[in-house]
Design a protein around this motif. Structure first.
Motif, mmCIF file in Angstrom:
data_model
loop_
_atom_site.group_PDB
_atom_site.id
_atom_site.type_symbol
_atom_site.label_atom_id
_atom_site.label_comp_id
_atom_site.label_asym_id
_atom_site.label_seq_id
_atom_site.Cartn_x
_atom_site.Cartn_y
_atom_site.Cartn_z
ATOM 1 N N LEU A 31 2.931 6.338 -43.912
ATOM 2 C CA LEU A 31 2.614 6.338 -42.403
ATOM 3 C C LEU A 31 1.112 5.909 -42.181
ATOM 4 O O LEU A 31 0.328 6.277 -42.486
ATOM 5 N N VAL A 32 1.375 4.970 -41.179
ATOM 6 C CA VAL A 32 0.063 4.132 -40.803
ATOM 7 C C VAL A 32 -0.594 4.396 -39.603
ATOM 8 O O VAL A 32 0.323 4.193 -38.390
ATOM 9 N N HIS A 33 -1.502 4.862 -39.274
ATOM 10 C CA HIS A 33 -1.991 5.365 -37.863
ATOM 11 C C HIS A 33 -2.641 4.261 -37.259
ATOM 12 O O HIS A 33 -2.863 3.004 -37.878
ATOM 13 N N GLY A 34 -3.157 4.293 -36.110
ATOM 14 C CA GLY A 34 -3.532 3.067 -35.285
ATOM 15 C C GLY A 34 -5.095 3.209 -35.076
ATOM 16 O O GLY A 34 -5.835 4.312 -35.623
ATOM 17 N N LEU A 35 -5.626 2.416 -33.959
ATOM 18 C CA LEU A 35 -6.969 2.518 -33.833
ATOM 19 C C LEU A 35 -7.463 3.539 -33.185
ATOM 20 O O LEU A 35 -6.775 4.145 -32.164
ATOM 21 N N ALA A 36 -8.498 4.402 -33.560
ATOM 22 C CA ALA A 36 -9.137 5.649 -33.094
ATOM 23 C C ALA A 36 -8.120 6.783 -33.368
ATOM 24 O O ALA A 36 -8.305 7.728 -32.403
ATOM 25 N N PHE A 37 -7.237 6.807 -34.171
ATOM 26 C CA PHE A 37 -6.524 8.118 -34.744
ATOM 27 C C PHE A 37 -6.778 8.221 -36.256
ATOM 28 O O PHE A 37 -7.267 7.477 -36.725
ATOM 29 N N ASP A 38 -6.287 9.287 -36.759
ATOM 30 C CA ASP A 38 -6.208 9.817 -37.805
ATOM 31 C C ASP A 38 -5.203 10.013 -38.449
ATOM 32 O O ASP A 38 -3.862 10.014 -37.728
ATOM 33 N N GLU A 39 -4.967 10.847 -39.555
ATOM 34 C CA GLU A 39 -3.589 11.312 -40.070
ATOM 35 C C GLU A 39 -3.032 12.403 -39.295
ATOM 36 O O GLU A 39 -1.594 12.336 -39.310
ATOM 37 N N SER A 40 -3.383 12.894 -38.379
ATOM 38 C CA SER A 40 -3.069 13.959 -37.840
ATOM 39 C C SER A 40 -2.167 13.539 -36.527
ATOM 40 O O SER A 40 -1.011 14.287 -36.252
ATOM 41 N N VAL A 41 -1.944 12.405 -36.286
ATOM 42 C CA VAL A 41 -0.936 11.883 -35.289
ATOM 43 C C VAL A 41 0.425 11.692 -35.793
ATOM 44 O O VAL A 41 1.372 11.735 -35.108
ATOM 45 N N TRP A 42 0.510 11.989 -37.234
ATOM 46 C CA TRP A 42 1.800 11.998 -37.869
ATOM 47 C C TRP A 42 2.291 12.972 -38.204
ATOM 48 O O TRP A 42 3.146 13.299 -38.911
ATOM 49 N N GLN A 43 1.449 14.476 -37.953
ATOM 50 C CA GLN A 43 1.818 15.474 -38.657
ATOM 51 C C GLN A 43 3.126 16.047 -38.441
ATOM 52 O O GLN A 43 3.966 16.631 -39.469
ATOM 53 N N SER A 44 3.657 15.870 -37.240
ATOM 54 C CA SER A 44 5.094 16.304 -37.043
ATOM 55 C C SER A 44 6.281 15.580 -37.754
ATOM 56 O O SER A 44 7.185 16.255 -38.234
ATOM 57 N N VAL A 45 6.001 14.189 -37.982
ATOM 58 C CA VAL A 45 6.714 13.421 -38.671
ATOM 59 C C VAL A 45 6.608 13.812 -40.307
ATOM 60 O O VAL A 45 7.542 14.031 -40.912
#
Length: 234
Positions: A31-45
């Motif tokens: 899973l690859v996040h975008g600009l100004a995000f980190d791994e936490s944006v994908w946590q629920s997935v």
């Protein structure tokens, strides 16, 4: 959190099978996040997939990274893509399902560094002429053209009200984004000169036309709070 040293510097990542030992190999989802995000944006997935898949999420140097890259590291869009390809090589990940939201960096691997990719999923991300998208993208583009404009724009994320406005992060997600996540994502840019200095510098326009991602591949996300990729730095 494990880390790995790559050409441009050390990056953190999460791996649901990091402690699996010598158990049976499972299909890998990156899973690859975008600009100004980190791994936490994908946590629920990650939580939804970890039972059936090995899930790996690198923290790329896209603004919310907590480890500054080496001085002089080239962090243009294509070099971020090359860094991602190097990450897949170093972990010896094979036939991965590579999923990208927001900035669409993964598109740039196709045709150049795609030997480890089995499937490519692009969701709620920039592609083709959708660049920079939305009012957020136009605002960021305008801020980059004014001396000190980007600095002032970043200061707005210190306020929960301003960050939650429809013209800001509030307009980039189907559900309200917890302010603690906003602080997490933008904290490095606001407080860590090393991370801010090694954020992407050449993302105001694609280096060349993406080799894939037709419009039908950029539908709405049904996963975690996500952005259509508006935040780009010049």
């Amino acid at each position: 959190m494990p880390a790995i040293e790559l050409t441009s510097g050390v990056i953190d990542y999460t791996d649901t099978d990091a402690d699996a030992g010598t158990g049976p190999a499972r299909e890998t989802v990156v899973l690859v996040h975008g600009l100004a995000f980190d791994e936490s944006v994908w946590q629920s997935v990650v939580d939804d997939l970890r039972t059936d898949f090995r899930v790996v999420v690198p923290v790329l140097p896209l603004g919310s990274h907590r480890r500054p890259m080496r001085p002089g590291a080239d962090l243009s869009a294509h070099d971020i893509a090359a860094l991602l390809a190097e990450f897949l090589d170093r972990l010896d990940l094979r036939a991965v399902t590579l999923v990208q939201n927001d900035s669409g960096t993964a598109q740039l691997l196709v045709g150049d560094h795609d030997n480890r990719i089995g499937r490519l999923v692009l969701t709620s991300c920039e592609a083709l002429d959708n660049y920079p998208p939305g009012i957020q993208g136009r605002t960021l583009h305008a801020a980059n053209r004014i001396p000190g404009g980007l600095f002032l724009l970043l200061q707005s994320f210190r306020s929960p009200f301003l960050a939650g406005m429809q013209s800001s992060l509030g307009g980039m997600a189907k559900r309200p984004i917890p302010y603690e996540l906003v602080r997490r994502w933008y904290g490095p840019l606001l407080s860590d000169p090393g991370s801010a200095a090694t954020s992407p510098r050449s993302c105001a326009a694609p280096a060349r036309t993406p080799t894939c991602a037709p419009p039908s591949g950029c539908g709405p996300s049904t996963g975690p709070p996500s952005s259509p990729g508006a935040r780009r730095t010049a």
